[in-house]
Design a protein around this motif. Structure first.
Motif, PDB file in Angstrom:
ATOM      1  N   ASP A   1      85.049  35.388  56.988  1.00  0.00           N
ATOM      2  CA  ASP A   1      85.724  34.591  55.959  1.00  0.00           C
ATOM      3  C   ASP A   1      87.164  35.061  55.761  1.00  0.00           C
ATOM      4  O   ASP A   1      87.436  36.258  55.751  1.00  0.00           O
TER       5      ASP A   1
ATOM      6  N   ASP B   1      88.885  35.051  53.158  1.00  0.00           N
ATOM      7  CA  ASP B   1      89.203  35.629  51.851  1.00  0.00           C
ATOM      8  C   ASP B   1      88.815  37.099  51.733  1.00  0.00           C
ATOM      9  O   ASP B   1      88.846  37.670  50.645  1.00  0.00           O
TER      10      ASP B   1
ATOM     11  N   GLN C   1      86.013  38.424  51.745  1.00  0.00           N
ATOM     12  CA  GLN C   1      84.757  38.724  51.049  1.00  0.00           C
ATOM     13  C   GLN C   1      83.811  39.456  51.989  1.00  0.00           C
ATOM     14  O   GLN C   1      82.993  40.254  51.551  1.00  0.00           O
TER      15      GLN C   1
ATOM     16  N   ARG D   1      79.393  42.703  49.430  1.00  0.00           N
ATOM     17  CA  ARG D   1      80.375  41.635  49.458  1.00  0.00           C
ATOM     18  C   ARG D   1      81.457  41.887  48.415  1.00  0.00           C
ATOM     19  O   ARG D   1      81.159  42.272  47.291  1.00  0.00           O
TER      20      ARG D   1
ATOM     21  N   ARG E   1      86.780  37.787  46.104  1.00  0.00           N
ATOM     22  CA  ARG E   1      87.822  37.137  46.872  1.00  0.00           C
ATOM     23  C   ARG E   1      89.145  37.886  46.787  1.00  0.00           C
ATOM     24  O   ARG E   1      89.533  38.327  45.717  1.00  0.00           O
TER      25      ARG E   1
HETATM   26 MG    MG Z   1      84.605  33.366  49.897  1.00  0.00          MG
END
Ligand code: MG
Ligand code: UDP
Length: 338
Positions: A120, A122, A124, A223, A226
């Motif tokens: 991803d 972002d 994450q 995780r 963002r």
């Molecule tokens: Mg995300």
């Protein structure tokens, strides 16, 4: 503002290293596949962190396949700036927003690596987990799942609905998808090639990943929140995504109506027999409006749900039957075509 970002980006990427992507050397080539949709807020952070991690992996070269999924902000310019300093950044520019699943498919199609990692934009998915994935892959696994150890960065609602989704999905589908594993994972070339053979154009990637199988290992990761910007998935989008998942991999919702119908009919026959006997014994009594209307409404509702479920599938069959391409590329910025 854009200029400042671009400059920072150029500074953050070590330039001038030799480029040996796809030169047939004995090194492993690692492909990172990253969909970007209006991610101008995170591009800079992405290129500050991720290439450094990839460069630190022993005996491996890397490429970063960035898919610009029809962004309407300055994402493409920022990606081009990143590519200007590091030619290992490939860009697949799609003609419009096709959604994350299609964007990822475009990236997987373009990725040339021996190992491919969807990632991803972002951040994450933590970059520091990438070396762990690669270590497992080098032990001989074809697929290395990255499981979320916890989902603390998600809201309570998202956690509950996600759990419900996995439960329901795994009950009604032939393919189990592992709970709390997102798209972040490593796949060997063989697994990616298998994935590319699946012809459907409505692509529920988590299901497709699971469907191809192969020897699978797991690592755990936490995780992150963002790195910037906002999530691109509204509650409505997630609901539709869940329906996509449920209808892509199982036909139980379609078939279950046979049994519900059968059970209702059996009950109706018993009830009719009871009414018949009662009428013989006790004669006719007219009242019964409430029970009749209840039964009619209930059955009407059940029938509508049944028709709705058929509609869900029919709509998907209709879309699928057009055999449209999964995505349209506007331009690919890769090695040769600078
Ligand atoms: Mg995300
Ligand atoms: N994304 C995309 N196309 C879309 C929506 C999202 O390529 O239509 C990308 C997005 O840029 C990001 C990834 O998919 O790299 C995950 O999106 P997001 O972080 O918004 O989802 P979340 O992490 O909230 O589930």
């Amino acid at each position: 503002m854009k200029h400042a970002q671009t400059e920072a980006l150029e500074l953050s990427i070590a330039a001038g290293e030799s480029v040996s992507v796809l030169d047939g050397s004995a090194k492993d080539l690692i492909s990172l596949v990253v969909p970007f949709y209006n991610e101008s807020a995170v591009v800079e952070a992405f290129f500050r962190e991720v290439p450094a991690v990839l460069r630190g992996i022993a005996d491996a070269d890397y490429e970063i396949v960035c898919v610009n999924d029809g962004s309407t902000d300055s994402t493409l310019e920022l990606l081009l700036a990143a590519r200007a300093v590091d030619p290992r950044v490939k860009i697949v520019d799609l003609s419009r927003n096709f959604g994350k699943e299609a964007a990822m498919t475009a990236g997987l199609d373009e990725a040339a690596g021996h190992a491919v990692i969807p990632f991803d934009a972002d951040l994450q998915d933590p970059p520091e987990a990438i070396p762990l994935l690669i270590a497992k892959w080098r032990e001989g696994f074809d697929v290395v799942l990255a499981k979320r150890a916890e989902r603390n960065t998600d809201s309570f609602m998202k956690r509950m609905t996600a759990r419900l989704f996995y439960r329901v999905h795994n009950v009604i589908s032939e393919v189990r998808i592992p709970e709390n594993a997102g798209d972040f994972r490593l796949m060997s070339r063989q697994a990616v090639d298998a994935l590319k053979q699946l012809p459907e154009n409505r692509r529920f990637m988590k299901g497709l990943f699971a469907w191809v199988g192969f020897r699978t290992a797991q690592i755990e990761y936490v995780r992150r929140p963002r790195a910037g910007g906002k999530t691109k998935f509204s509650a409505w989008k997630l609901w539709n995504f869940a329906l996509e998942g449920l209808t892509s991999f199982g036909t139980l919702p379609l078939r279950v109506w046979t049994y519900i119908g059968g059970a209702t009919a059996a009950f109706a026959i018993c009830y009719a027999a009871y009414l018949f006997l009662r009428t013989i014994v006790r004669g006719v009594d007219v009242p019964g409006y409430a029970s009749i209307i209840t039964a009619v409404l209930f059955l009407g509702g059940i029938q509508l749900i049944g028709i709705g479920v058929i509609g869900e599938y029919l709509g998907r069959i209709y879309i699928e039957s057009k055999r449209r391409p999964i995505y349209i590329v506007r331009k690919i910025y890769a090695q040769s075509a600078t």
